[in-house]
Design an enzyme around this catalytic site. Structure first.
Site, PDB file in Angstrom:
ATOM      1  CB  CYS A 131      90.210  24.664  17.757  1.00  0.00           C
ATOM      2  SG  CYS A 131      90.037  25.091  15.860  1.00  0.00           S
ATOM      3  CD  GLU A 150      92.735  31.986  31.225  1.00  0.00           C
ATOM      4  OE1 GLU A 150      91.936  32.412  32.002  1.00  0.00           O
ATOM      5  OE2 GLU A 150      93.699  31.675  31.619  1.00  0.00           O
ATOM      6  CB  SER A 190     114.481  29.825  19.144  1.00  0.00           C
ATOM      7  OG  SER A 190     115.234  30.899  19.506  1.00  0.00           O
ATOM      8  CD  GLN A 228     107.437  32.382  19.918  1.00  0.00           C
ATOM      9  OE1 GLN A 228     108.718  32.172  19.852  1.00  0.00           O
ATOM     10  NE2 GLN A 228     106.903  33.680  19.672  1.00  0.00           N
ATOM     11  CD  GLU A 270      98.958  34.874  28.950  1.00  0.00           C
ATOM     12  OE1 GLU A 270      99.481  34.605  27.777  1.00  0.00           O
ATOM     13  OE2 GLU A 270      98.005  34.588  29.225  1.00  0.00           O
ATOM     14  CB  CYS A 284      83.727  26.460  12.978  1.00  0.00           C
ATOM     15  SG  CYS A 284      85.265  26.228  12.233  1.00  0.00           S
TER      16      CYS A 284
HETATM   17  N1  ADE Z   1      98.497  30.370  26.240  1.00  0.00           N
HETATM   18  C1  ADE Z   1      98.703  31.571  26.398  1.00  0.00           C
HETATM   19  N2  ADE Z   1      98.306  31.966  27.711  1.00  0.00           N
HETATM   20  C2  ADE Z   1      97.401  30.911  28.212  1.00  0.00           C
HETATM   21  C3  ADE Z   1      96.507  30.853  29.178  1.00  0.00           C
HETATM   22  N3  ADE Z   1      96.220  31.983  30.036  1.00  0.00           N
HETATM   23  N4  ADE Z   1      95.848  29.686  29.407  1.00  0.00           N
HETATM   24  C4  ADE Z   1      96.311  28.703  28.453  1.00  0.00           C
HETATM   25  N5  ADE Z   1      97.085  28.672  27.611  1.00  0.00           N
HETATM   26  C5  ADE Z   1      97.456  29.924  27.290  1.00  0.00           C
END
Ligand code: ADE
Length: 403
Positions: A202, A192, A313, A52, A47, A218
């Protein structure tokens, strides 16, 4: 508020969305490296690296990171430079520093394990609200909504929210709508699944609505000619631009480098002496002034070695590069965290992307010229990030270095 009013809220999502999305996720989820098990440590590292960042960009660094530091304890025992070096090619410096600091805290306060509550997770360095909720739901099945950028986009379209999702009012509104359909039995899988749907179906531009399993739920799909107009975003202000001079000072085959303070921009990384070019100053004057101000060394005659540009950044830089030589490093003690290193020694230290470009520039420009550590081939940068099989990892076009 009466149930009648709530039921007529156009942002209320149908309950049937939940089982359909979960079934789709079970069959379509990609076999990503952090999904091999539910180890909270791996979920946390993933995570943090995914913030980003696209999955394809983060995945090789995730593998490298957990191979080098397979447990909280291993990470807590590593030096800051070792951790920064692992993520150097991607420029995830702040994330890496926070991971290590948090690992130290986890070993001293939680016996080397991750806590399971959002509140406790959020006290860790580098763990904000989203990451805390993601770890709690993915690793510990805590029923909490975790919306990262993909999830936010999906929620915005499902509910046809026309607000700017960077505003906290809109974020809370989206979270409330999702909380109402979040299954208590599988909150992590649902969160997830929203990320997965956002990444693979999407998508920001050209969403694949025709294959979307939940297009029936949607509002953007059902009510707008082009669902991709959501979410609405205000334009960002431009990043500041910094003009700086750097001096590559060679003392008998070694370069003078200095370590940036641990906190702040590019913290803990090693770079050549230098600094901002002041108004009315030429780049050469700035180089001479910065060298003596920072190190106490009066610059020898300097050669201009061109300009290196880099987009971080939060700002862009142009570095005016100068080189100069001393027969040997001066005898006196260096101020602060400075040292004389060979090019091979510098290659083992974590450096900012722009410094890597400066070295590459020098090595290319040194064809036929003596350079520190002469004998190294000028067509090979000494600072290539370590990677499997001797190959450099693929670099994303859109990535910028974080600070
Ligand atoms: N982006 C952030 N966490 C993610 C995850 N667990 N699987 C796929 N994309 C992600």
């Amino acid at each position: 508020m009466s149930a009648l009013v709530r039921a007529s809220d156009p942002r209320t999502l149908p309950a049937s969305l939940t089982p359909v999305l979960l079934t789709w996720f079970r069959t379509h989820r990609r076999a990503l490296p952090w999904r091999r098990n539910r180890d909270p440590y791996r979920i946390w590292v993933a995570e943090v690296l995914l913030q980003q960042t696209r999955v394809a960009q983060a995945a090789p660094y995730f593998d490298r990171f957990v191979r080098a530091f397979p447990t909280v304890t291993a990470l807590a025992q590593a030096s800051e430079a070792e951790v920064l070096k692992i993520v150097e090619g991607a420029g995830y410096y702040a994330r890496a520093r926070h991971l290590r600091e948090a690992a130290i805290e986890l070993t001293t306060q939680y016996g080397g394990s991750l806590p399971s509550t959002v509140a406790e997770l959020q006290t860790l360095p580098g763990v904000g609200e989203y990451i805390a909720r993601a770890i709690a739901s993915l690793a510990f099945d805590v029923p909490t909504v975790a919306l990262e950028a993909n999830g936010v986009r999906v929620a915005t379209r499902w509910t046809r929210d026309e607000g700017d999702p960077r505003s906290s009012t809109v974020r809370r509104r989206l979270e409330r709508a999702i909380a109402a359909v979040l299954p208590r039995s599988a909150p992590g899988a649902f969160n997830e699944a929203m990320m997965e749907l956002g990444e693979t179906v999407c998508r920001p531009r050209a969403p694949l609505c025709r294959v979307c399993p939940v297009s029936f739920a949607c509002r953007a799909y059902r009510e707008l000619p082009d669902p991709s107009v959501l979410p609405h975003r205000r334009a960002r202000s431009p990043r500041p631009h910094v003009r700086a001079a750097v001096i590559v000072l060679d003392g008998g085959g070694r370069w003078l480098v200095q370590r940036r303070p641990s906190s702040g921009l590019l913290g803990g990384l090693f770079e050549f002496p230098g600094g901002k070019i002041e108004p009315g100053e030429t780049p050469r004057e700035a180089a001479q002034r910065e060298l003596v101000e920072e190190t106490g060394i009066v610059a020898p005659p300097l050669s201009a070695r061109g300009v290196v540009r880099h987009a971080y950044s939060h700002f862009t830089v142009e570095l005016h590069v100068f080189s100069g030589s001393l027969p040997r490093p001066p005898r006196r003690r260096l101020r602060g965290d400075r040292r004389w290193v060979t090019p091979a020694g510098l290659a083992r230290l974590p450096v900012p992307k722009a410094t890597e470009k400066v070295v590459r520039r020098l090595m290319l420009g040194s064809l036929g010229r003596a350079s520190p550590g002469s004998g190294s081939r000028p067509d090979r940068t000494p600072l290539s990030p370590p990677s499997e099989g001797g190959r450099r990892p693929a670099r994303s076009r859109a990535r910028r270095t974080e600070l």
